[in-house]
Design an enzyme around this catalytic site. Structure first.
Site, PDB file in Angstrom:
ATOM      1  CG  ASP A   1      -2.135  -0.881   0.930  1.00 44.68           C
ATOM      2  OD1 ASP A   1      -3.051  -0.383   0.256  1.00 44.68           O
ATOM      3  OD2 ASP A   1      -2.131  -2.059   1.339  1.00 44.68           O
TER       4      ASP A   1
ATOM      5  CB  CYS B   1      -1.739   7.447   1.203  1.00 45.52           C
ATOM      6  SG  CYS B   1      -3.144   6.611   1.922  1.00 45.52           S
TER       7      CYS B   1
HETATM    8  P1  NAD Z   1       8.435   4.968   4.692  1.00 41.36           P
HETATM    9  O1  NAD Z   1       8.393   4.154   3.458  1.00 41.36           O
HETATM   10  O2  NAD Z   1       9.579   5.899   4.879  1.00 41.36           O
HETATM   11  O3  NAD Z   1       8.421   4.037   6.001  1.00 41.36           O
HETATM   12  C1  NAD Z   1       7.397   3.125   6.229  1.00 41.36           C
HETATM   13  C2  NAD Z   1       7.901   2.009   7.134  1.00 41.36           C
HETATM   14  O4  NAD Z   1       8.898   1.260   6.447  1.00 41.36           O
HETATM   15  C3  NAD Z   1       8.541   2.480   8.428  1.00 41.36           C
HETATM   16  O5  NAD Z   1       8.124   1.620   9.463  1.00 41.36           O
HETATM   17  C4  NAD Z   1      10.031   2.305   8.158  1.00 41.36           C
HETATM   18  O6  NAD Z   1      10.804   2.096   9.310  1.00 41.36           O
HETATM   19  C5  NAD Z   1      10.016   1.053   7.305  1.00 41.36           C
HETATM   20  N1  NAD Z   1      11.213   0.869   6.476  1.00 41.36           N
HETATM   21  C6  NAD Z   1      12.015   1.815   5.954  1.00 41.36           C
HETATM   22  N2  NAD Z   1      12.978   1.240   5.194  1.00 41.36           N
HETATM   23  C7  NAD Z   1      12.772  -0.094   5.253  1.00 41.36           C
HETATM   24  C8  NAD Z   1      13.417  -1.217   4.670  1.00 41.36           C
HETATM   25  N3  NAD Z   1      14.485  -1.084   3.884  1.00 41.36           N
HETATM   26  N4  NAD Z   1      12.928  -2.454   4.932  1.00 41.36           N
HETATM   27  C9  NAD Z   1      11.843  -2.614   5.704  1.00 41.36           C
HETATM   28  N5  NAD Z   1      11.192  -1.580   6.296  1.00 41.36           N
HETATM   29  C10 NAD Z   1      11.642  -0.335   6.065  1.00 41.36           C
HETATM   30  O7  NAD Z   1       7.050   5.755   4.749  1.00 41.36           O
HETATM   31  P2  NAD Z   1       6.600   6.917   5.744  1.00 41.36           P
HETATM   32  O8  NAD Z   1       7.379   8.146   5.441  1.00 41.36           O
HETATM   33  O9  NAD Z   1       6.550   6.417   7.146  1.00 41.36           O
HETATM   34  O10 NAD Z   1       5.065   7.103   5.288  1.00 41.36           O
HETATM   35  C11 NAD Z   1       4.682   7.889   4.219  1.00 41.36           C
HETATM   36  C12 NAD Z   1       4.366   7.081   2.988  1.00 41.36           C
HETATM   37  O11 NAD Z   1       3.394   6.076   3.276  1.00 41.36           O
HETATM   38  C13 NAD Z   1       3.745   7.936   1.896  1.00 41.36           C
HETATM   39  O12 NAD Z   1       4.302   7.600   0.657  1.00 41.36           O
HETATM   40  C14 NAD Z   1       2.274   7.563   1.938  1.00 41.36           C
HETATM   41  O13 NAD Z   1       1.571   7.766   0.753  1.00 41.36           O
HETATM   42  C15 NAD Z   1       2.364   6.113   2.295  1.00 41.36           C
HETATM   43  N6  NAD Z   1       1.091   5.664   2.853  1.00 41.36           N
HETATM   44  C16 NAD Z   1       0.323   4.807   2.106  1.00 41.36           C
HETATM   45  C17 NAD Z   1      -0.917   4.401   2.599  1.00 41.36           C
HETATM   46  C18 NAD Z   1      -1.787   3.448   1.835  1.00 41.36           C
HETATM   47  O14 NAD Z   1      -2.649   2.821   2.454  1.00 41.36           O
HETATM   48  N7  NAD Z   1      -1.608   3.300   0.529  1.00 41.36           N
HETATM   49  C19 NAD Z   1      -1.360   4.860   3.844  1.00 41.36           C
HETATM   50  C20 NAD Z   1      -0.552   5.726   4.544  1.00 41.36           C
HETATM   51  C21 NAD Z   1       0.675   6.127   4.051  1.00 41.36           C
END
Ligand code: NAD
Length: 480
Positions: A242, A276
């Protein structure tokens, strides 16, 4: 206290701070990647415990947890305000949605157990009968972002538990406290130990977890760059992705303009645009463009930005000062490429003023990438066809919206907008927790929305009975 954490870390702690004033809200253990194996072994025990629960018992845990969260909704809301910087109103809404997500999950545990397979409906299987059940996958790694720190966690834990799985939950290191509190409530509601473990830590821990061969599924919500890294590390296991959006909303000249302005203001600035499905691009038909722009900019200027804990704040901080600085850089770059700033684009620490631009070049990041900030691009369009072309131009999408009272235009938009959800006479950010939810183009893998996540998190097992020769003969014998 981390109820479900089985290991201690020698490497230290993560300080969780209030995005508005930087005050520490709590600390969590920073589990190093070497801790992944302990978490996985614990989850394997949890998986055995969860699959042995009856559907009634899983549903009861989820329903009891929903009641406890509802009872303590103010405390949950305060925690969301403190660690994520949502306003009080937004945080309260998130808590109530979490309650609903848990209840919907209990419903799936009860209702979605499998189906009869009509073997005898086709030639050659007249002597077979059977069914399929929905079996747990086993250990699921769930990774969540910072922006909805409670309900997005519930969207993974609820369906996973309903399906009889164990979960290693890695919440955002910026907002792990609401997740830990929710898991504590699941334990208090009767969830057996080890069914959910909270893996507090950073990217390296996440990567160690997703690459394990003992993990059957990675359910990820977050950004594209992280999603791509996870897909590379995961190997052969189920992936649910997502990811981000860059939502367009089309405003046609026959719509209720006041309603369109109000809905788009809410859709654009909810959670300081860190949403998002937040409205990022508004495509407005020429004859109402000037009126829409003037009302939208006035409403934007009137919003109160500041301390999210105060009841009359409309727009809270961004998650960090760095996030606000990055937003300003993206907007400045768009202005450098010819965009006109209509209001906003001031930054003070993590506070970033709601910002409206027009004349944005289609080559800008601001046009084709997710900005995930309180920033809106206005674009004049002549026809619906032109609007659809522009709306669909980015390579990925989640939601889109259209304001019109023309039924044919609405249906054409529903048909042709490349999005996982099309909202008619609403902004792009409407979401109901039971509906299928997910992306549409690049990176879209799977759907959330409780029933859909539950189905992704279970696997069908067929049971087929061959009836005896005698029973078959008797059954098919021609009556004398
Ligand atoms: P992010 O991708 O920076 O981090 C998300 C999670 O991934 C965190 O828990 C982080 O620690 C973890 N992570 C980071 N690198 C990783 C790796 N290499 N391996 C495994 N885990 C890792 O996202 P963010 O800044 O926390 O959130 C914002 C993003 O989330 C935006 O792009 C937003 O659109 C998206 N989002 C999508 C939805 C949806 O349902 N489609 C909902 C909310 C947010």
């Amino acid at each position: 206290m981390n109820h479900a954490l089985p290991i201690e870390s020698s490497s230290g702690f993560i300080s969780v701070t209030n995005p508005f004033d930087g005050v520490e809200v709590g600390t969590v253990v920073d589990i190093p990647p070497e801790g992944a194996q302990v978490l996985i072994e614990t989850a394997k025990e949890g998986a055995r415990a969860c699959r042995s629960l009856s559907r009634y018992e899983r549903a009861r845990v989820l329903e009891t947890c929903a009641s406890l969260v509802e009872r303590d909704r103010d405390a949950f809301a305060e925690l969301i305000v403190a660690e994520a910087g949502k306003t009080v109103r937004q945080a309260r809404k998130e808590v109530l949605r979490c309650v609903n997500t848990l209840k919907l999950s209990a419903d799936e545990a009860r209702r979605n157990g499998g189906e009869v397979v009509p073997f005898d409906a086709y030639d050659g299987s007249a002597n077979r009968q059977g069914w399929f059940t929905r079996e747990p996958l086993g250990v699921i790694v769930a990774i969540t972002p910072y922006n909805d720190p409670l309900n997005l966690v519930a969207h993974k834990l609820g369906p996973a538990i309903a399906g009889g799985n164990a979960v290693i939950l890695k919440p955002s290191e910026l907002t792990p406290l609401s997740a830990i509190k929710l898991v504590g409530y699941l334990v208090a509601a009767g969830m057996p130990p080890h069914v959910v473990s909270v893996a507090t830590g950073g990217a390296a821990l996440g990567e160690a977890l997703v690459s394990s061969r003992d993990v059957r599924m990675v359910s990820f919500t977050g950004g594209f760059i992280t999603g791509e890294k996870i897909a590379r590390a995961a190997g052969l296991k189920k992936l649910a992705m997502d990811l981000g959006g860059n939502a367009p909303v089309i405003v046609l000249n026959d719509c209720d303009l006041d309603d369109a302005v109000e809905s788009c203001v809410s859709g654009a600035y909810w959670a300081a645009g860190q949403n998002c499905v937040g409205t990022q691009r508004i495509l407005i038909q020429s004859s109402v463009y000037d009126d829409f722009r003037s009302c939208f900019v006035d409403r934007t200027r009137a919003l109160r930005t500041g301390n999210p804990a105060l009841p009359d704040t409309d727009v809270g901080p961004m998650i960090t000062a760095q996030a606000a600085v990055r937003t300003k850089r993206v907007v400045d770059a768009a202005i450098g490429q010819g965009a006109t700033l209509l209001c906003g684009n001031t930054q003070d620490g993590s506070l970033y003023a709601p910002t409206v631009l027009e004349n944005v070049s289609f080559a800008c990041d601001l046009w084709h990438q997710e900005v995930f900030s309180p920033v809106v691009v206005l674009q004049r369009i002549e026809t619906l066809e032109e609007a659809l072309l522009l709306a669909n131009s980015p390579e990925y999408s989640l939601h889109a919206g259209i304001f019109t009272n023309d039924l044919h235009a609405a249906l054409k938009a529903a048909d042709e907008l490349e999005a996982g959800g099309v909202m008619i006479n609403d902004s792009s950010d409407y979401r109901f927790d039971a509906m299928p939810f997910g992306g549409f183009k690049y990176g879209s893998l799977g759907r959330e929305g409780v029933r859909f996540a539950y189905e992704e998190m279970t696997q069908p097992k067929v049971v087929c009975i061959r009836k005896s020769e005698y029973a078959t003969r008797k059954h098919s014998a021609t009556p004398r």
